[in-house]
Design a protein around this motif. Structure first.
Motif, mmCIF file in Angstrom:
data_model
loop_
_atom_site.group_PDB
_atom_site.id
_atom_site.type_symbol
_atom_site.label_atom_id
_atom_site.label_comp_id
_atom_site.label_asym_id
_atom_site.label_seq_id
_atom_site.Cartn_x
_atom_site.Cartn_y
_atom_site.Cartn_z
ATOM 1 N N LEU A 73 45.987 57.266 49.087
ATOM 2 C CA LEU A 73 46.270 57.137 50.512
ATOM 3 C C LEU A 73 47.154 58.276 50.991
ATOM 4 O O LEU A 73 48.161 58.608 50.349
ATOM 5 N N ALA A 74 46.776 58.856 52.110
ATOM 6 C CA ALA A 74 47.629 59.864 52.749
ATOM 7 C C ALA A 74 48.637 59.117 53.610
ATOM 8 O O ALA A 74 48.271 58.267 54.426
ATOM 9 N N LEU A 75 49.910 59.402 53.435
ATOM 10 C CA LEU A 75 50.956 58.640 54.119
ATOM 11 C C LEU A 75 50.783 58.659 55.632
ATOM 12 O O LEU A 75 50.885 57.614 56.284
ATOM 13 N N GLU A 109 33.142 50.483 75.416
ATOM 14 C CA GLU A 109 34.036 51.623 75.322
ATOM 15 C C GLU A 109 34.960 51.530 74.120
ATOM 16 O O GLU A 109 35.548 52.507 73.699
ATOM 17 N N GLU A 110 35.172 50.304 73.609
ATOM 18 C CA GLU A 110 36.070 50.156 72.474
ATOM 19 C C GLU A 110 35.436 50.704 71.211
ATOM 20 O O GLU A 110 34.250 50.592 70.996
ATOM 21 N N ARG A 111 36.242 51.299 70.357
ATOM 22 C CA ARG A 111 35.746 51.820 69.087
ATOM 23 C C ARG A 111 36.568 51.215 67.962
ATOM 24 O O ARG A 111 37.797 51.061 68.097
ATOM 25 N N PRO A 112 35.951 50.861 66.847
ATOM 26 C CA PRO A 112 36.724 50.373 65.714
ATOM 27 C C PRO A 112 37.586 51.496 65.161
ATOM 28 O O PRO A 112 37.320 52.674 65.376
ATOM 29 N N LEU A 113 38.632 51.120 64.431
ATOM 30 C CA LEU A 113 39.469 52.136 63.789
ATOM 31 C C LEU A 113 38.617 52.962 62.836
ATOM 32 O O LEU A 113 37.767 52.451 62.136
ATOM 33 N N ASP A 114 38.862 54.256 62.828
ATOM 34 C CA ASP A 114 38.126 55.106 61.908
ATOM 35 C C ASP A 114 38.370 54.655 60.484
ATOM 36 O O ASP A 114 39.511 54.421 60.072
ATOM 37 N N GLN A 115 37.313 54.529 59.723
ATOM 38 C CA GLN A 115 37.450 54.089 58.348
ATOM 39 C C GLN A 115 37.491 55.296 57.438
ATOM 40 O O GLN A 115 36.770 56.277 57.625
ATOM 41 N N THR A 116 38.355 55.199 56.446
ATOM 42 C CA THR A 116 38.431 56.303 55.508
ATOM 43 C C THR A 116 37.372 56.202 54.428
ATOM 44 O O THR A 116 37.120 57.159 53.713
ATOM 45 N N ALA A 117 36.730 55.017 54.339
ATOM 46 C CA ALA A 117 35.630 54.864 53.387
ATOM 47 C C ALA A 117 34.345 55.304 54.041
ATOM 48 O O ALA A 117 34.098 55.027 55.195
ATOM 49 N N SER A 118 33.505 56.022 53.336
ATOM 50 C CA SER A 118 32.224 56.421 53.905
ATOM 51 C C SER A 118 31.279 55.250 53.917
ATOM 52 O O SER A 118 31.283 54.417 53.047
ATOM 53 N N ALA A 119 30.469 55.181 54.987
ATOM 54 C CA ALA A 119 29.539 54.054 55.112
ATOM 55 C C ALA A 119 28.154 54.513 54.741
ATOM 56 O O ALA A 119 27.759 55.623 54.987
ATOM 57 N N MET A 179 42.441 46.634 53.189
ATOM 58 C CA MET A 179 42.056 46.652 51.780
ATOM 59 C C MET A 179 42.084 48.091 51.260
ATOM 60 O O MET A 179 41.707 49.029 51.964
ATOM 61 N N MET A 180 42.502 48.249 49.987
ATOM 62 C CA MET A 180 42.588 49.578 49.359
ATOM 63 C C MET A 180 41.732 49.588 48.095
ATOM 64 O O MET A 180 41.648 48.589 47.383
ATOM 65 N N THR A 181 41.104 50.724 47.825
ATOM 66 C CA THR A 181 40.350 50.852 46.583
ATOM 67 C C THR A 181 40.170 52.322 46.218
ATOM 68 O O THR A 181 40.108 53.193 47.096
ATOM 69 N N ALA A 182 40.102 52.577 44.927
ATOM 70 C CA ALA A 182 39.771 53.920 44.443
ATOM 71 C C ALA A 182 38.291 54.030 44.129
ATOM 72 O O ALA A 182 37.804 55.100 43.745
ATOM 73 N N PHE A 183 37.561 52.914 44.310
ATOM 74 C CA PHE A 183 36.136 52.874 43.958
ATOM 75 C C PHE A 183 35.334 52.440 45.184
ATOM 76 O O PHE A 183 34.781 51.337 45.250
ATOM 77 N N ALA A 184 35.304 53.274 46.207
ATOM 78 C CA ALA A 184 34.674 52.907 47.475
ATOM 79 C C ALA A 184 33.159 52.828 47.342
ATOM 80 O O ALA A 184 32.530 53.680 46.721
ATOM 81 N N PHE A 218 47.235 53.698 60.504
ATOM 82 C CA PHE A 218 46.533 52.425 60.335
ATOM 83 C C PHE A 218 47.487 51.243 60.503
ATOM 84 O O PHE A 218 47.158 50.239 61.138
ATOM 85 N N LEU A 219 48.679 51.351 59.929
ATOM 86 C CA LEU A 219 49.650 50.262 60.026
ATOM 87 C C LEU A 219 50.101 50.059 61.468
ATOM 88 O O LEU A 219 50.242 48.918 61.934
ATOM 89 N N GLU A 220 50.313 51.161 62.175
ATOM 90 C CA GLU A 220 50.726 51.053 63.572
ATOM 91 C C GLU A 220 49.656 50.343 64.401
ATOM 92 O O GLU A 220 49.965 49.468 65.226
ATOM 93 N N LYS A 221 48.389 50.711 64.170
ATOM 94 C CA LYS A 221 47.298 50.070 64.905
ATOM 95 C C LYS A 221 47.158 48.602 64.514
ATOM 96 O O LYS A 221 46.891 47.735 65.358
ATOM 97 N N ALA A 222 47.355 48.323 63.228
ATOM 98 C CA ALA A 222 47.256 46.937 62.764
ATOM 99 C C ALA A 222 48.346 46.075 63.389
ATOM 100 O O ALA A 222 48.101 44.938 63.817
ATOM 101 N N LEU A 223 49.561 46.601 63.450
ATOM 102 C CA LEU A 223 50.665 45.853 64.048
ATOM 103 C C LEU A 223 50.454 45.647 65.544
ATOM 104 O O LEU A 223 50.771 44.592 66.090
ATOM 105 N N GLU A 224 49.915 46.661 66.207
ATOM 106 C CA GLU A 224 49.632 46.535 67.638
ATOM 107 C C GLU A 224 48.561 45.470 67.873
ATOM 108 O O GLU A 224 48.665 44.659 68.798
ATOM 109 N N LYS A 225 47.539 45.456 67.021
ATOM 110 C CA LYS A 225 46.483 44.449 67.127
ATOM 111 C C LYS A 225 47.071 43.049 66.965
ATOM 112 O O LYS A 225 46.765 42.131 67.737
#
Length: 469
Positions: A106-108, A459-469, A80-85, A114-121
């Protein structure tokens, strides 16, 4: 090329155009949609591997689209993408099934990661699904789960005997799954569309048992206010399963022997001879050969029943199947009780494997059901198990179940499961001790059909999120 398909959804034309060009240059196949409604119409035909979706859009926003896409069974990975996180929308998106929540602009380079990890998943998920489908025929039979050699031998007998009319006698301790085998014999037979009738012979008195099996005429005994069809009549053309057949009295055994020999009988109190085409499957936890010697069971009936014999192994002799059974029951009862249980806490699997399960698979199923009912979060822990399982054995390594002459695959499986038990389920520690990669351990666990992230996988970690939590 299908593995690199991306559905790009954004109401901003310029943003779509720029992303399409950039991602197209990286080898991705892109299809565009300006809102959720347009995207929903494209999902079935395009079947994207990844959906890159804006959150705020007219007509149908990104979150509404995400929920509807999941309802329709899409197996794409959603970013998901948003300019209003904000935290609330990020949490809602993740709960709805999004893999990640990205903040515009989005930084290319970051997006490509992210896309590479998503495709691997997605690739791993599809591989696991394909593997489950391939092993289903071999390792599952009518609700039964396991790849222990003893159980596989049972499956092989069932597959060979099911298409025939042969009478089958199923022997084994209580709780080993004798009724499931009877059901499988029926479902794998040409009679699958005809009735499957069960009779618990131990639950009925002699008079009631004869009435249940053969039916009765009006007035044949006190309370017989009308004619009743028996179970053999109801099973005509199909299968009758006589459970606990070792409990029936000698007088009823004589009448049952006639049915097996001639496929005919009379109702209790009746004179009309009825003929039926019924396949008979019987089961007992008694030693019928010993019962014959003791004079408690007719030898002619025993020989008529004992055409094909299936011997169900007790769970203590196939402990290697316990992880897969636990996975099966966790998934089953989490769904029934609407619980979000997905993992097992440290030591939980060890306790389940260490127990000898005198009540066999039925006892294990009851224990898992109880644990699911009591579990208050997504991790099933030792505290959720019955008190009898919370002892020192819970932390003992699982015993080796590999017999001499076992295949390399069986030895590998045994080594992985025992090592995981010793390290309280840590895939990283198990991999270090075994000298193999963590990914291989995790892949093998999926192959053995364990609960998803069975060990908690800290040991598994979720993908780093670019949105602040």
């Amino acid at each position: 090329m299908a593995s690199k398909r991306i559905l790009l959804i954004d109401d901003e034309v310029n943003a779509r155009s720029a992303l399409k060009t950039l991602l197209g240059d990286e080898g991705y196949e892109i299809r565009e949609a300006k809102d959720g409604e347009e995207a929903l119409a494209q999902l079935p035909d395009f079947a994207p591997a990844v959906v890159l979706c804006d959150v705020r859009m007219p007509r149908m926003d990104g979150l509404a689209f995400l929920k509807k896409a999941k309802e329709q069974g899409s197996d794409a990975v959603f970013l998901m993408m948003t300019a209003f996180a904000n935290v609330e929308s990020a949490v809602e998106a993740m709960r709805a099934g999004a893999e990640n929540y990205l903040v515009k602009p989005l930084a290319l380079e970051a997006l490509l990661v992210f896309l590479e990890k998503a495709l691997e998943k997605r690739r791993l998920e599809l591989d696991a699904k394909s593997l489950r489908e391939r092993v289903h025929e071999r390792y599952r039979l009518s609700g039964m789960v396991g790849d222990a050699p003893e159980l596989q031998a049972v499956f092989e007998v069932v597959r060979k005997a099911a298409p025939t009319k042969a009478t089958v006698l199923i022997l084994g301790e209580s709780g080993t799954g004798k009724e499931l085998i009877a059901q499988a014999l029926h479902e794998e037979s040409p009679r699958r569309d005809k009735p499957f009738i069960r009779v618990n012979c131990a639950a009925l008195t002699e008079t009631l048992l004869e009435s249940e099996l053969f039916g009765h005429e009006r007035g044949s005994f006190t309370g017989a206010i009308g004619r009743k069809e028996g179970r053999f009549e109801l099973a005509d053309g199909g299968t009758i399963f006589l459970d606990e057949i070792g409990e029936i009295p000698l007088s009823t055994q004589v009448k049952l022997l006639r049915v097996l020999q001639q496929r005919e009988f009379e109702r209790v109190g009746g004179t009309e001879t009825l003929k039926v085409d019924v396949r008979v499957i019987a089961a007992t936890n008694r030693d019928l050969a010993a019962e014959v010697k003791a004079g408690h069971f007719r030898d002619e009936l025993f020989y008529r029943l004992n055409v094909v014999t299936v011997i169900m192994p007790p769970l203590r002799r196939r402990k290697g199947d316990i992880p897969a059974l636990v996975s099966h029951f966790v998934e089953k009862y989490a769904k029934i009780y609407n619980k979000a249980v997905r993992t097992l806490g440290p030591g939980t699997l060890n306790a389940l494997v260490a127990h000898d399960w005198p009540g066999n698979v039925r006892e294990l199923e009851n224990a898992v059901e109880r644990a699911i009912v009591l579990c208050a979060n997504a991790e099933l822990t030792l505290d959720d198990l019955p008190p009898s399982l919370r002892n020192a054995q819970a932390h003992a390594p699982a015993p080796s179940m590999v017999a001499p002459g076992a295949s390399l695959r069986d030895m590998e499986r045994d080594a992985i499961l025992r090592t995981l038990a010793m390290v309280n389920g840590s895939t990283t520690r198990a991999a270090e001790l075994l000298g193999i990669s963590v990914r291989k351990v995790q892949y093998r666990l999926k192959e053995y059909r364990l609960v998803e992230r069975l060990t908690g996988n800290h040991e598994e970690r979720p993908l780093d999120q670019t949105a602040s939590a």
